[in-house]
Design a protein around this motif. Structure first.
Motif, PDB file in Angstrom:
ATOM      1  N   ALA A   1       0.828  -1.211   0.000  1.00 24.92           N
ATOM      2  CA  ALA A   1       0.000   0.000   0.000  1.00 24.92           C
ATOM      3  C   ALA A   1       0.859   1.256   0.000  1.00 24.92           C
ATOM      4  N   LEU A   2       1.950   1.232   0.762  1.00 24.14           N
ATOM      5  CA  LEU A   2       2.858   2.367   0.848  1.00 24.14           C
ATOM      6  C   LEU A   2       3.469   2.686  -0.520  1.00 24.14           C
TER       7      LEU A   2
ATOM      8  N   SER B   1       1.779  15.454   7.803  1.00 25.60           N
ATOM      9  CA  SER B   1       1.087  14.166   7.772  1.00 25.60           C
ATOM     10  C   SER B   1       1.940  13.068   8.398  1.00 25.60           C
ATOM     11  N   PHE B   2       3.230  13.038   8.057  1.00 18.74           N
ATOM     12  CA  PHE B   2       4.127  12.017   8.612  1.00 18.74           C
ATOM     13  C   PHE B   2       4.242  12.154  10.121  1.00 18.74           C
TER      14      PHE B   2
ATOM     15  N   SER C   1       0.199   6.769  15.792  1.00 18.03           N
ATOM     16  CA  SER C   1       0.433   5.326  15.699  1.00 18.03           C
ATOM     17  C   SER C   1       1.222   4.813  16.902  1.00 18.03           C
ATOM     18  N   ALA C   2       2.161   5.622  17.374  1.00 21.03           N
ATOM     19  CA  ALA C   2       2.888   5.232  18.582  1.00 21.03           C
ATOM     20  C   ALA C   2       1.941   5.159  19.772  1.00 21.03           C
TER      21      ALA C   2
ATOM     22  N   GLY D   1       1.826   9.135   5.459  1.00 22.90           N
ATOM     23  CA  GLY D   1       1.116   8.628   6.620  1.00 22.90           C
ATOM     24  C   GLY D   1       1.391   7.154   6.863  1.00 22.90           C
ATOM     25  N   GLY D   2       1.485   6.362   5.768  1.00 21.28           N
ATOM     26  CA  GLY D   2       1.788   4.945   5.916  1.00 21.28           C
ATOM     27  C   GLY D   2       3.173   4.714   6.513  1.00 21.28           C
TER      28      GLY D   2
END
Length: 378
Positions: free
Chosen positions: A42-43, A196-197, A204-205, A322-323
Motif C-alpha cells: 500500500a505504501l 502528515s508524517f 500510531s505510537a 502517513g503509511g
C-alpha cells in the motif's frame, strides 16, 4: 461506499490473519510479516495509483482496486501454503492503496466551501468500515477459518459490480471547473507532507502502546482495552462526520488543522503524565478530537492546494507519508515504552506534533509567497 466497504474487508482480515497463517505452520515472524507486506504494498502503490488516476481518470482505478481486493481475498482464503498467502496479501495491499484516489474523487466534485464536510464524511466512512470489519470477521469465522476471507471477497466483488454501474468519472468535472485561487499555489506542499508524517507517527505510537501503558497505570485488561479503542474509534467517526464542517466554516481549514495538532500535543502530554483516569480521560478526549480534525483537514487542505491534474498524485504521496508514519510510530513507541511502561512515547509524539505545527506555518508562508509571486507575474 467504496471506502467503507474496502475498510470492512480490511477489518475482517487483519485480526484473524496471524492465527489463520498458523494453519500453514507459519512462525510468529512470518505471520506478522503477512500484515507488513500488505502495508508495504500500500505504501509503494499509493502515489502510483494516484498519478495513474490523474492521467486516465478515477473510475477505472477504483474499479481495478475493487477487483484486485476481490482476487487477493479469494487467494488468501483458498491458499494451500504460505507462498500463495503472501501473494494474496501483496495483491490485496496494492489494490487497497487507493484511498488517495477516493479522496481525489471527492476533491474533484467538491467546492472549496463543501470540501471539509465531504472529506469528513469520507473519513467517517473509513472509520465505520474499520469498526464493522472485525465484528463481521468474528461472526464469519464461526462458520470456518476460510469463510471470513470469502466474505471479504464477496463484499469487494459486490462493491465492484455496484461501482461499475453507479460510479461516474469525476476528473473531467474538476478539469472543466475554473481553478480556485488556492489551486494556483504549488509550493508549500512538502511541509504539509511532513505534517502528515509527524501526526501519523505520533498517533500510531499512541495506538501501539496504549494497551500496555493502560494495563500498567490504569488497570486495563483485554476487554476494557478493546472497549477503550472502540469508544475512541466511534468518537473519531462522530467528530469527522458532524463537527468538522461547522468548525471549518467559522475559522477555516488550516486553522482547524493547527487546532487539531495543538489538541494532539495537549492530549499526549497529559497522557504521558497520567497515572490514573483523572488525567487519562481528558487526554484521550483531546487526542480523539485532535486526530479527527487533523485526518480530515489534512487531506482537504492538500486537495485544495492543487488542480485535478496533480490531485491524485499528491494525495497518494500523503497516504505514503502517513503509511510510513504508521510503520515508524509503533517501532519507536515500543522501543521508548520500555519495561516500566513510561510516558516517553507520548512526550515524543507531542514533540512531533509540535514540529508539525511549525511545518504547517512554514507551508502557509510558502504558499502565500507563491501566490503573491504569481499575482505579480500576471
Amino acid at each position: 461506499m467504496t471506502v467503507a466497504i474496502n475498510m470492512i474487508g480490511f477489518g475482517i482480515v487483519i485480526p484473524i490473519l496471524p492465527l489463520y497463517a498458523k494453519r500453514f505452520h507459519a512462525s510468529s515472524f512470518e505471520a506478522t510479516l503477512l500484515i507488513a507486506v500488505y502495508s508495504a504494498a500500500a505504501l509503494l502503490f499509493s502515489p502510483v495509483w494516484g498519478r495513474v488516476s490523474d492521467r486516465i481518470g478515477r473510475r477505472p482505478v477504483l474499479l481495478v482496486s475493487l477487483v484486485g481486493t476481490t482476487v487477493g481475498s479469494l487467494l488468501t482464503g483458498m491458499a494451500g501454503g504460505l507462498v500463495i498467502l503472501f501473494i494474496g496479501r501483496i495483491i490485496d495491499g496494492a489494490s487497497g492503496s487507493t484511498v488517495s484516489v477516493a479522496q481525489a474523487t471527492v476533491g474533484d466534485l467538491a467546492t472549496a466551501e463543501d470540501r471539509p464536510r465531504l472529506f469528513g464524511l469520507l473519513g467517517a466512512a473509513f472509520g465505520l468500515g474499520f469498526v464493522a470489519g472485525p465484528a463481521i470477521g468474528a461472526l464469519a469465522a464461526l462458520a470456518g477459518p476460510r469463510v471470513p476471507f470469502y466474505v471479504a471477497a464477496g463484499v469487494a466483488g459486490t462493491n465492484a459490480l455496484v461501482a461499475f454501474r453507479r460510479l461516474p468519472e469525476t476528473r473531467h468535472a474538476a478539469a472543466d471547473r475554473p481553478a480556485e485561487p488556492s489551486q494556483l499555489r504549488g509550493s508549500g506542499l512538502a511541509p504539509l507532507l511532513l505534517v502528515s508524517f509527524c501526526a501519523l507517527t505520533a498517533f500510531s505510537a499512541f495506538e501501539a502502546t496504549l494497551a500496555i501503558f493502560g494495563h500498567r497505570h490504569f488497570g486495563l485488561g483485554i476487554g476494557s482495552s478493546a472497549a477503550t479503542f472502540a469508544v475512541v474509534g466511534v468518537a473519531l467517526v462522530g467528530v469527522q462526520g458532524g463537527l468538522v464542517r461547522p468548525l471549518v466554516g467559522r475559522v477555516g481549514e488550516e486553522r482547524i488543522l493547527a487546532a487539531g495538532l495543538g489538541a494532539d500535543v495537549a492530549g499526549l502530554v497529559l497522557l504521558a503524565l497520567a497515572r490514573g483516569w483523572v488525567l487519562a480521560v481528558p487526554a484521550l478526549a483531546a487526542l480523539t478530537v485532535g486526530q479527527a480534525l487533523v485526518q480530515t483537514t489534512m487531506a482537504s487542505t492538500l486537495s485544495g492546494r492543487v488542480g485535478a491534474d496533480r490531485r491524485g498524485q499528491l494525495l497518494g504521496l500523503q497516504q505514503s507519508a502517513g503509511g510510513l508514519g504508521r510503520v515508524v510510530g509503533p517501532a519507536l513507541g515500543g522501543a521508548l515504552l520500555g519495561s516500566s511502561a513510561s510516558g516517553a512515547p507520548y512526550f515524543l509524539g507531542a514533540g512531533l506534533c509540535a514540529v508539525a505545527l511549525v511545518a504547517l506555518q512554514a507551508s502557509r508562508w510558502s504558499a502565500v509567497q507563491s501566490a503573491t509571486a504569481h499575482v505579480t507575474l500576471k
